[in-house]
Write an enzyme that holds these catalytic residues in place. Structure first.
Site, PDB file in Angstrom:
ATOM      1  CB  SER A  24      -0.936  -0.001   1.211  1.00 20.19           C
ATOM      2  OG  SER A  24      -0.198  -0.062   2.413  1.00 20.19           O
ATOM      3  CG  ASN A 111      -3.800  -4.236  13.323  1.00 19.46           C
ATOM      4  OD1 ASN A 111      -3.277  -4.181  12.206  1.00 19.46           O
ATOM      5  ND2 ASN A 111      -4.186  -5.375  13.878  1.00 19.46           N
ATOM      6  CB  THR A 156     -39.922  26.196 -10.118  1.00 18.68           C
ATOM      7  OG1 THR A 156     -41.027  26.649 -10.894  1.00 18.68           O
ATOM      8  CG2 THR A 156     -39.713  27.154  -8.947  1.00 18.68           C
ATOM      9  CG  HIS A 157     -41.131  22.525 -12.588  1.00 20.23           C
ATOM     10  ND1 HIS A 157     -41.513  21.242 -12.251  1.00 20.23           N
ATOM     11  CD2 HIS A 157     -41.743  23.344 -11.689  1.00 20.23           C
ATOM     12  CE1 HIS A 157     -42.344  21.281 -11.221  1.00 20.23           C
ATOM     13  NE2 HIS A 157     -42.491  22.556 -10.840  1.00 20.23           N
ATOM     14  CB  SER A 278     -13.781  22.414 -30.232  1.00 18.28           C
ATOM     15  OG  SER A 278     -13.813  21.485 -31.288  1.00 18.28           O
ATOM     16  CE  LYS A 284     -18.665  23.794 -28.284  1.00 17.25           C
ATOM     17  NZ  LYS A 284     -18.589  22.345 -28.426  1.00 17.25           N
ATOM     18  CG  ASN A 286     -16.079  23.261 -25.205  1.00 14.71           C
ATOM     19  OD1 ASN A 286     -17.103  23.687 -25.730  1.00 14.71           O
ATOM     20  ND2 ASN A 286     -15.196  22.498 -25.834  1.00 14.71           N
ATOM     21  CD  GLU A 291     -18.239  20.640 -20.128  1.00 12.88           C
ATOM     22  OE1 GLU A 291     -18.703  19.711 -20.792  1.00 12.88           O
ATOM     23  OE2 GLU A 291     -17.401  21.445 -20.573  1.00 12.88           O
ATOM     24  CE1 TYR A 318      -6.135  -2.922   9.240  1.00 11.53           C
ATOM     25  CE2 TYR A 318      -5.337  -5.180   9.000  1.00 11.53           C
ATOM     26  CZ  TYR A 318      -5.457  -3.890   8.511  1.00 11.53           C
ATOM     27  OH  TYR A 318      -4.903  -3.560   7.299  1.00 11.53           O
ATOM     28  CD  GLN A 323      -2.850  -2.522   2.408  1.00 12.00           C
ATOM     29  OE1 GLN A 323      -2.185  -2.762   3.416  1.00 12.00           O
ATOM     30  NE2 GLN A 323      -2.587  -3.076   1.240  1.00 12.00           N
ATOM     31  CE  LYS A 326      -4.033   3.233   4.596  1.00 14.82           C
ATOM     32  NZ  LYS A 326      -4.954   2.315   5.307  1.00 14.82           N
TER      33      LYS A 326
HETATM   34  N1  ARG Z   1      -1.146  -1.260   5.499  1.00 14.89           N
HETATM   35  C1  ARG Z   1      -2.124  -1.622   6.478  1.00 14.89           C
HETATM   36  C2  ARG Z   1      -3.394  -0.818   6.252  1.00 14.89           C
HETATM   37  O1  ARG Z   1      -3.348   0.140   5.564  1.00 14.89           O
HETATM   38  C3  ARG Z   1      -1.592  -1.365   7.847  1.00 14.89           C
HETATM   39  C4  ARG Z   1      -2.041  -2.313   8.911  1.00 14.89           C
HETATM   40  C5  ARG Z   1      -1.701  -3.700   8.596  1.00 14.89           C
HETATM   41  N2  ARG Z   1      -1.798  -4.581   9.694  1.00 14.89           N
HETATM   42  C6  ARG Z   1      -1.643  -5.876   9.554  1.00 14.89           C
HETATM   43  N3  ARG Z   1      -1.649  -6.592  10.583  1.00 14.89           N
HETATM   44  N4  ARG Z   1      -1.442  -6.401   8.376  1.00 14.89           N
HETATM   45  O2  ARG Z   1      -4.438  -1.142   6.750  1.00 14.89           O
END
Ligand code: ARG
Length: 461
Positions: A24, A111, A156-157, A278, A284, A286, A291, A318, A323, A326
Site C-alpha cells: 500500500s 493496527n 422552477t422546473h 475544440s 467553441k 467550453n 463540467e 482489524y 487497507q 485510504k
Molecule cells: N497497510 C495496512 C493498512 O493500511 C496497515 C495495517 C496492517 N496490519 C496488519 N496486521 N497487516 O491497513
C-alpha cells in the site's frame, strides 16, 4: 527464508506478484509525517513509563528526524517489499540506529498505528477542506454584494418562475457551503480521539500512558475501546458523506454555470483561463471546469459507497480489507479540494451579462404572480385572480406580447377587474423589491445577508 519484519514463522518468501498486490506504499506514503509524529509520541511515552531508555529515545528521535528530512528531500525510496509506510520507516530506522529502532514497536501494532496515522492525516486535510469552503463562501459573498440589485429570472422546473436577484441566487450556495462546513467540523470533532495504545486489538501488557500520547498528538482524549479503535472507520464514512454532499452542491452549481454560459442563455462568460476550445470547431469555448467538477462528483460519491461496502461485513477487529479505505478518501479529498479551489479562483473573474439577465427576467411572464397578487389586493379571491392572469398570459402568448403590453379593451374583455393601471405597475424591479422579508430576494435583504455573512466569515475560523 522470509526477509520480512514479520518473517520469523515463515519458511518461504512472498510470491512476487502478491508482494506488489499486497503493498500500500503508493497510497499511504503520503502519511509519512503523521507516521513519524506517532512514533515520536509513542517513543516519548515509552520512555516516560520506563519501558524504553533515554539513550534509545535520543537515538530514535534523531533517527526519525533524519528519515523525515530524507523523505522531504526526496531521498527516500519506499519499497513494496516492506508493504506500507509504517514498515518502510521502521526498517530504515532500524538500519540506521540498530537495536533502539527495533525497540520502537514495543506495545504497538500496525493496527493502532494505521488508525492513528489516518486520523491525524485526515484531521489535517479536513482543516484544509474547511478553509477552502470558507474561501469559496467569501468569494460568493463578494459577488453577491456586487449583484444585490442584478435581476434575473428565477426558475422552477427550469421554467421561468419569478424574478430573483443574482445576489440571492449566489447566497443560496453560501448557505449550502456553510452546512457542508458544519458537517466536516462535526465529523472532525468526533474523530479526534487517539487509538494509539490499542495495539493489535486487545491493548498491551505494558504500563502505557495513553493520555500522554493522545495529548502529544493533539487529540482530545484516547479512544475508550481497543477493539473499536482498530476496526472503526466511521470517521472515513462521515468525511466521505460530508464530501459527497458538498460535491453534489458544487455539481448543481456547475450545471447552472454550464447552462448559463450556453449560447441559448448567455447569462455569463467564464474566463478563458478556465475554459478550453475544440480541436475541430473553431467557435467553441467550453466550460470545462464546471463540467469536470460536476464529473468529479461521481467518483467522490463512489468513494463513499466504496468505504461503506468495504466495511459492511467485517468482523471485529482489524481486517486487511481495511487497507482499501485510504485510496478512496485520499482521491475524494484531492478532487473535492481541487474543485473548491477551481471555483474560488474562477468565479471572481466570471463576466455577468447583467442586461441579458434583466431581459430574460422581463420576458417569460415572470411577473404573472405579482399581477395576481395585485388583483387579490383589489379584492379578487386568489383562485379567480390566478385564472384571470392565466387567461391574460394565454392571450399574450397568442399575440406575442408581454403582460404590460395588453390593450385596455383586452383587459376589460378578460375581466372587468383587470386594468392597464395594474399592468403599468408591473416591473421586475418591483417584483424583487417587494419580497422584502427575512429570506426574500429583495436587494435590501440580499445586502443585509451579505453583511451578515461578511461578519460571520471574519469571525469564524
Ligand atoms: N497497510 C495496512 C493498512 O493500511 C496497515 C495495517 C496492517 N496490519 C496488519 N496486521 N497487516 O491497513
Amino acid at each position: 527464508m522470509s526477509d520480512k519484519p514479520w518473517g520469523g514463522r515463515f519458511d518461504a518468501p512472498t510470491d512476487a506478484f502478491v508482494e506488489a498486490f499486497n503493498a500500500s506504499t503508493h497510497v499511504d506514503a503520503r502519511m509519512y509525517a503523521e507516521d513519524i509524529a506517532g512514533s515520536r509520541a509513542h517513543a516519548r511515552m515509552l520512555t516516560q513509563q520506563g519501558i524504553l531508555s533515554h539513550e534509545d529515545l535520543t537515538l530514535i528521535l534523531q533517527g526519525l528526524d533524519t528519515i523525515e528530512a530524507d523523505i522531504e528531500a526526496d531521498n527516500f525510496e519506499f519499497t513494496i517489499a516492506l508493504e506500507d509506510v509504517h514498515m518502510n520507516i521502521e526498517k530504515r530506522l532500524t538500519d540506521n540506529i540498530g537495536d533502539a529502532g527495533k525497540r520502537l514497536h514495543t506495545a504497538r501494532s500496525r493496527n493502532d498505528q494505521v488508525a492513528t496515522d489516518t486520523r491525524l492525516y485526515l484531521r489535517k486535510r479536513t482543516d484544509e477542506m474547511c478553509a477552502r469552503i470558507r474561501q469559496l463562501q467569501s468569494v460568493l459573498v463578494t459577488l453577491a454584494t456586487q449583484h444585490a440589485d442584478t435581476v434575473m429570472p428565477g426558475f422552477t422546473h427550469l421554467q421561468t418562475a419569478q424574478p430573483v436577484t443574482l445576489g440571492h441566487h449566489l447566497l443560496a450556495y453560501v448557505e449550502m457551503l456553510d452546512r457542508d462546513h458544519g458537517r466536516f467540523a462535526d465529523a472532525r470533532q468526533r474523530m479526534n480521539q487517539c487509538p494509539l495504545g490499542s495495539a493489535a486489538l486487545a491493548g498491551t501488557t505494558f504500563p502505557i500512558d495513553r493520555n500522554m500520547t493522545a495529548t502529544e498528538l493533539g487529540f482530545a482524549e484516547p479512544t475508550r475501546n481497543s477493539l473499536d479503535s482498530v476496526s472503526d472507520r466511521d470517521f472515513i464514512m462521515e468525511l466521505l458523506a460530508a464530501s459527497s454532499i458538498c460535491a453534489v452542491h458544487l455539481s448543481r452549481f456547475s450545471e447552472e454555470l454550464i447552462l448559463w454560459m450556453s449560447a441559448q442563455f448567455k447569462f455569463i462568460d467564464l474566463p478563458d483561463a478556465f475554459c478550453t476550445g475544440s480541436s475541430i470547431m473553431p467557435q467553441k469555448k467550453n466550460p470545462d471546469m464546471p463540467e469536470l467538477v460536476r464529473g468529479k462528483t461521481g467518483r467522490i460519491v463512489g468513494a463513499l459507497m466504496s468505504i461503506l461496502m468495504t466495511i459492511k461485513s467485517l468482523p471485529l477487529a482489524y481486517n486487511k480489507d481495511m487497507q482499501e479505505d485510504k485510496e478512496a478518501i485520499f482521491d475524494a479529498y484531492d478532487n473535492l479540494e481541487g474543485s473548491l479551489r477551481v471555483f474560488s479562483d474562477m468565479l471572481p473573474n466570471m463576466k455577468v451579462n447583467v442586461d441579458v439577465l434583466y431581459r430574460a427576467a422581463a420576458s417569460g411572464f415572470a411577473t404573472a404572480t405579482d399581477l395576481a397578487d395585485m388583483l387579490v389586493r383589489a379584492g379578487v379571491p386568489f383562485r379567480d385572480a390566478h385564472a384571470i392572469v392565466g387567461k391574460s398570459v394565454a392571450w399574450c402568448i397568442e399575440h406575442q406580447r408581454e403582460l404590460h403590453q395588453m390593450p385596455a379593451q383586452t383587459c376589460a374583455d378578460i375581466d372587468a377587474r383587470l386594468s392597464t393601471d395594474m399592468l403599468a405597475q408591473l416591473s421586475v424591479e418591483q417584483c424583487v423589491a417587494a419580497r422584502d422579508h427575512v429570506g426574500g430576494t429583495a436587494p435590501a435583504q440580499v445586502r443585509a445577508q451579505c453583511e451578515f455573512w461578511t461578519q460571520q466569515l471574519e469571525q469564524k475560523p
